[in-house]
Design a protein around this motif. Structure first.
Motif, PDB file in Angstrom:
ATOM      1  N   LEU A  26       0.840  -1.211   0.000  1.00 54.18           N
ATOM      2  CA  LEU A  26       0.000   0.000   0.000  1.00 54.18           C
ATOM      3  C   LEU A  26       0.872   1.257   0.000  1.00 54.18           C
ATOM      4  O   LEU A  26       0.600   2.213  -0.740  1.00 54.18           O
ATOM      5  CB  LEU A  26      -0.930  -0.031   1.220  1.00 54.18           C
ATOM      6  N   CYS A  29       0.113   5.181  -0.987  1.00 48.97           N
ATOM      7  CA  CYS A  29      -0.756   4.932  -2.147  1.00 48.97           C
ATOM      8  C   CYS A  29      -1.310   6.221  -2.775  1.00 48.97           C
ATOM      9  O   CYS A  29      -1.786   7.115  -2.089  1.00 48.97           O
ATOM     10  CB  CYS A  29      -1.918   4.038  -1.706  1.00 48.97           C
ATOM     11  N   ARG A  30      -1.238   6.254  -4.111  1.00 46.12           N
ATOM     12  CA  ARG A  30      -1.802   7.381  -4.862  1.00 46.12           C
ATOM     13  C   ARG A  30      -2.656   6.863  -6.015  1.00 46.12           C
ATOM     14  O   ARG A  30      -2.713   7.446  -7.094  1.00 46.12           O
ATOM     15  CB  ARG A  30      -0.676   8.300  -5.380  1.00 46.12           C
ATOM     16  N   LEU A  31      -3.347   5.741  -5.751  1.00 44.80           N
ATOM     17  CA  LEU A  31      -4.135   5.106  -6.812  1.00 44.80           C
ATOM     18  C   LEU A  31      -5.454   5.808  -7.094  1.00 44.80           C
ATOM     19  O   LEU A  31      -6.084   5.553  -8.105  1.00 44.80           O
ATOM     20  CB  LEU A  31      -4.411   3.634  -6.457  1.00 44.80           C
ATOM     21  N   CYS A  32      -5.918   6.654  -6.178  1.00 39.21           N
ATOM     22  CA  CYS A  32      -7.133   7.424  -6.476  1.00 39.21           C
ATOM     23  C   CYS A  32      -6.966   8.838  -5.923  1.00 39.21           C
ATOM     24  O   CYS A  32      -6.013   9.125  -5.190  1.00 39.21           O
ATOM     25  CB  CYS A  32      -8.398   6.742  -5.921  1.00 39.21           C
ATOM     26  N   LEU A  34      -8.260  10.482  -3.610  1.00 38.46           N
ATOM     27  CA  LEU A  34      -8.349  10.755  -2.177  1.00 38.46           C
ATOM     28  C   LEU A  34      -6.975  10.973  -1.542  1.00 38.46           C
ATOM     29  O   LEU A  34      -6.877  11.513  -0.443  1.00 38.46           O
ATOM     30  CB  LEU A  34      -9.093   9.617  -1.472  1.00 38.46           C
ATOM     31  N   CYS A  35      -5.919  10.571  -2.250  1.00 34.12           N
ATOM     32  CA  CYS A  35      -4.570  10.793  -1.716  1.00 34.12           C
ATOM     33  C   CYS A  35      -4.269  12.285  -1.592  1.00 34.12           C
ATOM     34  O   CYS A  35      -3.428  12.690  -0.790  1.00 34.12           O
ATOM     35  CB  CYS A  35      -3.531  10.108  -2.590  1.00 34.12           C
ATOM     36  N   ARG A  38      -6.171  13.455   1.983  1.00 27.10           N
ATOM     37  CA  ARG A  38      -6.035  12.719   3.253  1.00 27.10           C
ATOM     38  C   ARG A  38      -4.915  13.303   4.100  1.00 27.10           C
ATOM     39  O   ARG A  38      -3.975  13.919   3.571  1.00 27.10           O
ATOM     40  CB  ARG A  38      -5.727  11.247   2.961  1.00 27.10           C
ATOM     41  N   LYS A 100      -9.327   3.399   2.389  1.00 24.24           N
ATOM     42  CA  LYS A 100      -8.275   3.682   3.388  1.00 24.24           C
ATOM     43  C   LYS A 100      -8.039   5.180   3.576  1.00 24.24           C
ATOM     44  O   LYS A 100      -7.273   5.576   4.453  1.00 24.24           O
ATOM     45  CB  LYS A 100      -6.951   3.032   2.974  1.00 24.24           C
ATOM     46  N   CYS A 101      -8.629   6.014   2.739  1.00 25.73           N
ATOM     47  CA  CYS A 101      -8.454   7.461   2.862  1.00 25.73           C
ATOM     48  C   CYS A 101      -9.827   8.122   2.985  1.00 25.73           C
ATOM     49  O   CYS A 101     -10.809   7.642   2.412  1.00 25.73           O
ATOM     50  CB  CYS A 101      -7.720   8.038   1.655  1.00 25.73           C
ATOM     51  N   ALA A 116     -10.429   1.125  -6.877  1.00 26.94           N
ATOM     52  CA  ALA A 116      -8.984   1.277  -6.670  1.00 26.94           C
ATOM     53  C   ALA A 116      -8.535   0.713  -5.324  1.00 26.94           C
ATOM     54  O   ALA A 116      -7.472   0.109  -5.214  1.00 26.94           O
ATOM     55  CB  ALA A 116      -8.605   2.764  -6.760  1.00 26.94           C
ATOM     56  N   CYS A 117      -9.354   0.893  -4.300  1.00 28.58           N
ATOM     57  CA  CYS A 117      -8.899   0.591  -2.935  1.00 28.58           C
ATOM     58  C   CYS A 117      -9.277  -0.807  -2.461  1.00 28.58           C
ATOM     59  O   CYS A 117      -8.587  -1.391  -1.611  1.00 28.58           O
ATOM     60  CB  CYS A 117      -9.480   1.631  -1.976  1.00 28.58           C
TER      61      CYS A 117
HETATM   62  S1  SF4 Z   1      -8.388   5.512  -0.913  1.00 31.77           S
HETATM   63 FE1  SF4 Z   1      -7.212   3.619  -1.227  1.00 31.77          FE
HETATM   64  S2  SF4 Z   1      -6.723   3.617  -3.421  1.00 31.77           S
HETATM   65 FE2  SF4 Z   1      -7.305   5.723  -2.894  1.00 31.77          FE
HETATM   66  S3  SF4 Z   1      -5.345   6.732  -2.404  1.00 31.77           S
HETATM   67 FE3  SF4 Z   1      -6.224   5.959  -0.478  1.00 31.77          FE
HETATM   68  S4  SF4 Z   1      -5.256   3.958  -0.153  1.00 31.77           S
HETATM   69 FE4  SF4 Z   1      -4.977   4.503  -2.343  1.00 31.77          FE
END
Ligand code: SF4
Length: 226
Positions: A26, A29-32, A34-35, A38, A100-101, A116-117
């Motif tokens: 993880l 993480c910058r997959l969506c 929300l990074c 957060r 997670k964010c 994504a998460c």
């Molecule tokens: S919500 Fe999940 S997928 Fe999106 S940035 Fe946070 S950890 Fe990554």
């Protein structure tokens, strides 16, 4: 759902990958999107050998600030349900969210964010491989049971998702907004205790009925939360 490849593991069988390894993948993480907003990633907390995983929706303001799920008022209510109704402590379960964010303003998770998460949650559950999953609220329930049916119709009964017996209930935050839901929340956590102690069979369709829980005493209607 896309697979999450954990380095060093060919098959990623149940209980093969540790929670620490999943957390390492993880990373930051910058997959969506929300990074961008957060403060902390809220991975999850609890026993890696838990018999029940509790799944919520997403971190709120307190969780985002502290990096731990269910630490505000909703967390206090969750701890109370576990100790009073289920008769276990928070340290004996594992708690995680679908996201997670924190979504800004606590808005509902967007489908692309869940896409994504959710592989991280999937691997967390496979790592722990509990007997029971308690889903709290619609997003968690819809993800685990792969349904669009509302929580009000699904809660109070045991459902199956492959190996796992799934017990949907209200999100504690929803109960804080509507105290009328408290007896139902108490019912569901009481049923979880019965399941964990082996007092009821998760595949018995009467599990959760009034006849199957003669010792259950819900709070009186209108009782104010302590
Ligand atoms: S919500 Fe999940 S997928 Fe999106 S940035 Fe946070 S950890 Fe990554």
């Amino acid at each position: 759902m896309p697979m999450l490849k954990i380095p060093g593991h060919e098959r990623q069988r149940a209980r093969e990958v540790s929670l620490d390894e999943i957390r390492a993948v993880l990373g930051d993480c910058r997959l969506c999107g929300l990074c961008e907003t957060r403060t902390n990633i809220v991975f999850g907390v609890g026993s890696p050998n838990a018999r029940v995983v509790l799944v919520g929706e997403a971190p709120g303001a307190n969780e985002d600030a502290q990096g731990e799920p269910f630490v505000g008022q909703a967390g206090h209510l969750l701890d109370r349900m576990l100790s009073e109704q289920t008769r276990i402590e928070r340290s004996e379960v594992y708690i995680a969210n679908v996201l997670k964010c924190r979504p800004p303003g606590n808005r509902a998770p967007a489908p692309d964010e869940v896409m994504a998460c959710s592989p991280f949650l999937r691997e967390q559950i496979r790592s722990i491989w509990p007997d029971f999953i308690m889903t709290m609220g619609n997003p968690a329930t819809h993800f685990i049971l792969q349904t669009e049916v509302g929580i009000t119709r699904l809660r109070g009964k045991v459902h199956r998702a492959g190996h796992f017996a799934v017990l949907p209930t209200f999100h504690p935050a929803a109960v804080l907004r509507d105290f009328g839901k408290l007896p139902d929340l108490e019912h569901d956590f009481y049923l979880l205790g019965q399941l964990l102690r082996g007092e009821v069979d998760p595949d018995d369709p009467t599990a959760g009925s009034a006849e199957s829980m003669p010792g259950f005493r819900p709070s009186a209607p209108g009782e104010v939360l302590r």
